[in-house]
Design a protein around this motif. Sequence first.
Motif, PDB file in Angstrom:
ATOM      1  N   LEU A 249     -10.191  28.984  -3.514  1.00 51.57           N
ATOM      2  CA  LEU A 249      -9.029  29.715  -2.999  1.00 51.57           C
ATOM      3  C   LEU A 249      -8.061  28.783  -2.282  1.00 51.57           C
ATOM      4  O   LEU A 249      -6.842  28.863  -2.464  1.00 51.57           O
ATOM      5  N   ASN A 250      -8.593  27.899  -1.448  1.00 50.60           N
ATOM      6  CA  ASN A 250      -7.721  26.980  -0.717  1.00 50.60           C
ATOM      7  C   ASN A 250      -6.961  26.072  -1.677  1.00 50.60           C
ATOM      8  O   ASN A 250      -5.759  25.813  -1.492  1.00 50.60           O
ATOM      9  N   GLY A 251      -7.651  25.576  -2.708  1.00 46.20           N
ATOM     10  CA  GLY A 251      -6.967  24.731  -3.684  1.00 46.20           C
ATOM     11  C   GLY A 251      -5.894  25.482  -4.435  1.00 46.20           C
ATOM     12  O   GLY A 251      -4.790  24.969  -4.674  1.00 46.20           O
ATOM     13  N   TYR A 252      -6.197  26.719  -4.809  1.00 43.00           N
ATOM     14  CA  TYR A 252      -5.227  27.550  -5.522  1.00 43.00           C
ATOM     15  C   TYR A 252      -4.007  27.851  -4.645  1.00 43.00           C
ATOM     16  O   TYR A 252      -2.858  27.724  -5.098  1.00 43.00           O
ATOM     17  N   PHE A 253      -4.250  28.226  -3.389  1.00 43.46           N
ATOM     18  CA  PHE A 253      -3.128  28.532  -2.509  1.00 43.46           C
ATOM     19  C   PHE A 253      -2.313  27.287  -2.177  1.00 43.46           C
ATOM     20  O   PHE A 253      -1.086  27.359  -2.019  1.00 43.46           O
ATOM     21  N   THR A 299       2.498  23.297 -12.631  1.00 46.41           N
ATOM     22  CA  THR A 299       1.987  21.938 -12.824  1.00 46.41           C
ATOM     23  C   THR A 299       0.809  21.663 -11.893  1.00 46.41           C
ATOM     24  O   THR A 299      -0.199  21.066 -12.302  1.00 46.41           O
ATOM     25  N   ALA A 300       0.936  22.115 -10.640  1.00 42.45           N
ATOM     26  CA  ALA A 300      -0.133  21.896  -9.667  1.00 42.45           C
ATOM     27  C   ALA A 300      -1.403  22.650 -10.049  1.00 42.45           C
ATOM     28  O   ALA A 300      -2.516  22.137  -9.908  1.00 42.45           O
ATOM     29  N   GLU A 307      -9.360  19.462 -12.651  1.00 46.41           N
ATOM     30  CA  GLU A 307     -10.410  19.083 -11.711  1.00 46.41           C
ATOM     31  C   GLU A 307     -11.553  20.094 -11.740  1.00 46.41           C
ATOM     32  O   GLU A 307     -12.734  19.713 -11.695  1.00 46.41           O
ATOM     33  N   ASN A 308     -11.215  21.394 -11.833  1.00 48.44           N
ATOM     34  CA  ASN A 308     -12.258  22.420 -11.860  1.00 48.44           C
ATOM     35  C   ASN A 308     -13.112  22.319 -13.127  1.00 48.44           C
ATOM     36  O   ASN A 308     -14.332  22.506 -13.082  1.00 48.44           O
ATOM     37  N   LEU A 316      -8.486  28.444 -13.930  1.00 44.87           N
ATOM     38  CA  LEU A 316      -7.974  29.612 -13.205  1.00 44.87           C
ATOM     39  C   LEU A 316      -6.778  30.201 -13.940  1.00 44.87           C
ATOM     40  O   LEU A 316      -5.889  29.477 -14.395  1.00 44.87           O
ATOM     41  N   GLY A 317      -6.738  31.517 -14.012  1.00 45.36           N
ATOM     42  CA  GLY A 317      -5.566  32.212 -14.511  1.00 45.36           C
ATOM     43  C   GLY A 317      -4.839  32.884 -13.366  1.00 45.36           C
ATOM     44  O   GLY A 317      -5.398  33.099 -12.290  1.00 45.36           O
ATOM     45  N   TYR A 318      -3.586  33.210 -13.596  1.00 44.63           N
ATOM     46  CA  TYR A 318      -2.784  33.821 -12.543  1.00 44.63           C
ATOM     47  C   TYR A 318      -1.692  34.661 -13.166  1.00 44.63           C
ATOM     48  O   TYR A 318      -1.364  34.525 -14.348  1.00 44.63           O
ATOM     49  N   GLY A 319      -1.128  35.546 -12.369  1.00 41.42           N
ATOM     50  CA  GLY A 319       0.022  36.331 -12.772  1.00 41.42           C
ATOM     51  C   GLY A 319       1.083  36.281 -11.693  1.00 41.42           C
ATOM     52  O   GLY A 319       0.766  36.357 -10.507  1.00 41.42           O
TER      53      GLY A 319
END
Length: 408
Positions: A249-253, A299-300, A307-308, A316-319
């Motif tokens: 979560l921290n990496g994603y945020f 990009t990030a 890395e994951n 990870l996916g996102y919307g």
Amino acid sequence: MMSVSNVAIASPDEGVWPQQRRKILDWLVTETRHERFIDNILVEMCQRLLDAGVPVGRATLHFRIHHPQWIGARILWRTGISEAEIQTFEYGVEETEQYLNSPLYEINSGAGAVRQRLGEPGSRYSLYDELRADGYTDYIAWPLEHTLDKRHVITFASDRPGGFSNDHLALLADLLPAFALVSEIRLKNRLARTLLETYVGPHASEKILAGATTRGSGVTVGAAILICDLRNFTAISDLWPRDDVIELLNGYFDAMSGPIESHGGEILKFMGDGLLAIFPLSDGRACANLLQAISEAQTAVATLNEENMLKGHDPLGYGIGVHVGDVMYGNIGSRRRLDFTVIGPAVNVASRLESLTKEIKRPVLLSKAFVEMASCQSQMENLGLFPLRGVGEPIEVYALSGDCVPSN
């Protein structure tokens, strides 16, 4: 090097120093109330000491802070500079050899003072050799005691041949209680601001500190709105170890919020695995900045996914849903617990667009209203009209051209 019991600090010569000492004390207690920043006060105090005949050539203030990234900071003044230098230190510095082999560690471990004449090389601490090389002849460090035994450190160094006299040290010691009070007020004010910036963001914190604390108080602002959500987080949180989930979560945020904040967006809240941010339209480049933030965030996240995957984790996916319109920006909540946020139909549309990304498998969806305001039709693919839950009429929806990565 000497502990406090061995530092010779006699009372100042009452025929020479009382008037100068009183002037500086009076200034500290009664004339600094309009100065917000402790670094400016330290600079002026050192200049007043020089004017009074105390040969201060260098001074530092070391203090611990409550910050998500930094454990502490150092304010440094030297003769010849009009503004102090401020350096922050990340967590873990307290375990480094540089800190453990320093007079600061000695003070923080309970010493009442540390004094070192800098005449000969080969001192116990490398700091002394550095100061000697810079032309300093004497050094003293004291604890700066704040409420509830909070201990910070203040130091002075002299470049006068022979260093500080007993009278000089006595005058400096007499200033410490007053400077402790003055510095504590400023540090607590800074702490309050830092905590608010950490938990509600810089713009909201400014409004709260300016007095916007009444429930229902707020303003209507035009804003580009971005709502983002992580996909499959429930399954991840069920299957992964707790610490791995927090790290993810921290990496994603970090990947999402860094570009948003660097381009002028304000993150109003983290909602579990999602976030809500606005780009106020008072900035003429708000829409362009939002698009740039999305590009850099994608990009990030791609880098994070690489890395994951090396660790054996799925990408990870996102919307992301984007809209533009007027929002009510202010305090909402119960009598005792308030949230500084935005509400309004425009927020609802952005939220529904984010949800729609799950259905049509496009990670970023934008409303026609946003695309027209941003004048970015050439970068977009028109997907047609879509009904959105809770929104009266179907709205025209766009996606980033070529952005066909499934949002999972």
